[in-house]
Design a protein around this motif. Structure first.
Motif, PDB file in Angstrom:
ATOM      1  N   ARG A 105      -0.046  -5.937   9.046  1.00 57.49           N
ATOM      2  CA  ARG A 105      -1.385  -6.115   9.118  1.00 57.49           C
ATOM      3  C   ARG A 105      -1.761  -5.498   8.237  1.00 57.49           C
ATOM      4  O   ARG A 105      -2.485  -5.755   7.314  1.00 57.49           O
ATOM      5  N   LEU A 106      -2.050  -4.403   8.314  1.00 63.96           N
ATOM      6  CA  LEU A 106      -2.641  -3.512   7.297  1.00 63.96           C
ATOM      7  C   LEU A 106      -1.843  -4.294   5.399  1.00 63.96           C
ATOM      8  O   LEU A 106      -2.834  -4.454   4.604  1.00 63.96           O
ATOM      9  N   LYS A 109      -3.271  -7.439   4.249  1.00 65.47           N
ATOM     10  CA  LYS A 109      -5.205  -7.042   4.170  1.00 65.47           C
ATOM     11  C   LYS A 109      -4.874  -6.491   2.829  1.00 65.47           C
ATOM     12  O   LYS A 109      -5.871  -6.756   1.653  1.00 65.47           O
ATOM     13  N   TYR A 110      -4.006  -5.639   2.018  1.00 67.46           N
ATOM     14  CA  TYR A 110      -4.237  -4.735   1.407  1.00 67.46           C
ATOM     15  C   TYR A 110      -3.000  -4.939   0.168  1.00 67.46           C
ATOM     16  O   TYR A 110      -2.651  -4.197  -0.644  1.00 67.46           O
ATOM     17  N   THR A 113      -3.836  -4.971  -3.934  1.00 67.71           N
ATOM     18  CA  THR A 113      -5.446  -3.367  -3.989  1.00 67.71           C
ATOM     19  C   THR A 113      -4.270  -3.304  -5.403  1.00 67.71           C
ATOM     20  O   THR A 113      -3.132  -3.061  -4.753  1.00 67.71           O
TER      21      THR A 113
END
Length: 191
Positions: A105-106, A109-110, A113
């Motif tokens: 999930r992290l 989400k990232y 970046t």
């Protein structure tokens, strides 16, 4: 009560058992033999031997057999022993499952970046290097022989290696099929 103890014990082992299945064996032995005394040391040794012979990760196999033996040794029947093996296996795998979901999930989400992209740009060559190091460690005299010791074995092993590399990289043959082909060729040629 034994099921809750099994769950908590194997959840803790799954959470803190770094180093893979072999790294977990000492934790499992300490908990099931010394701390809880669910089985004897001889029984645990037999469980490890069976876990090595059966397909699958040794840590999970050991948890399955330990859960079964612990409940069986507690005087409960076969059905409850199967529930004990299921409980121990589920508890051992659960921490990794939860961590992977959180990390996924992290990551989702990232992942776009700049920091995450920088980390992966460093990790890719590192992973390739680790895989190459593992492959080079397997290219030893026990697996390939040497031209002076057994030239036939050496050159056939080298030919199978090159053919497998060419088959998977250039011809795009499924690696599992190439493993089967290489194993069959090795049986025929090195017999």
């Amino acid at each position: 009560m034994i099921f809750l103890s099994l769950f908590l014990t194997f959840f803790e082992i799954g959470l803190f058992g770094f180093g893979g299945g072999y790294g977990m064996l000492s934790l499992i032995q300490t908990e099931v033999v010394v701390h809880h005394q669910w089985m004897s040391s001889a029984e645990f040794t037999n469980i490890v031997a069976i876990s090595q012979m059966t397909p699958g990760p040794i840590g999970i196999n050991s948890a399955t057999y330990c859960g079964y033996s612990a409940v069986k040794n507690a005087g409960l029947g076969d059905t409850m022993a199967i529930l004990g093996s299921t409980t121990a296996t589920f508890a051992l795998v659960l921490p990794s499952f939860i961590l992977m979901i959180l990390i996924s999930r992290l990551f989702l989400k990232y992942m776009h970046t700049p920091m995450v992209q920088s980390v992966f740009s460093v990790m890719r060559p590192t992973v390739v290097g680790l895989l190459a190091a593992a492959a080079l460690l397997l290219m030893n005299a026990e697996n390939f022989s040497t031209p002076s010791t057994d030239p036939w074995h050496f050159w056939i092993s080298l030919a199978i290696f090159v053919a497998t590399f060419f088959g998977t990289k250039v011809m795009k043959i499924n690696p599992i099929r190439m493993i089967v082909y290489a194993g069959f060729a090795g049986l025929l040629l090195l017999w």
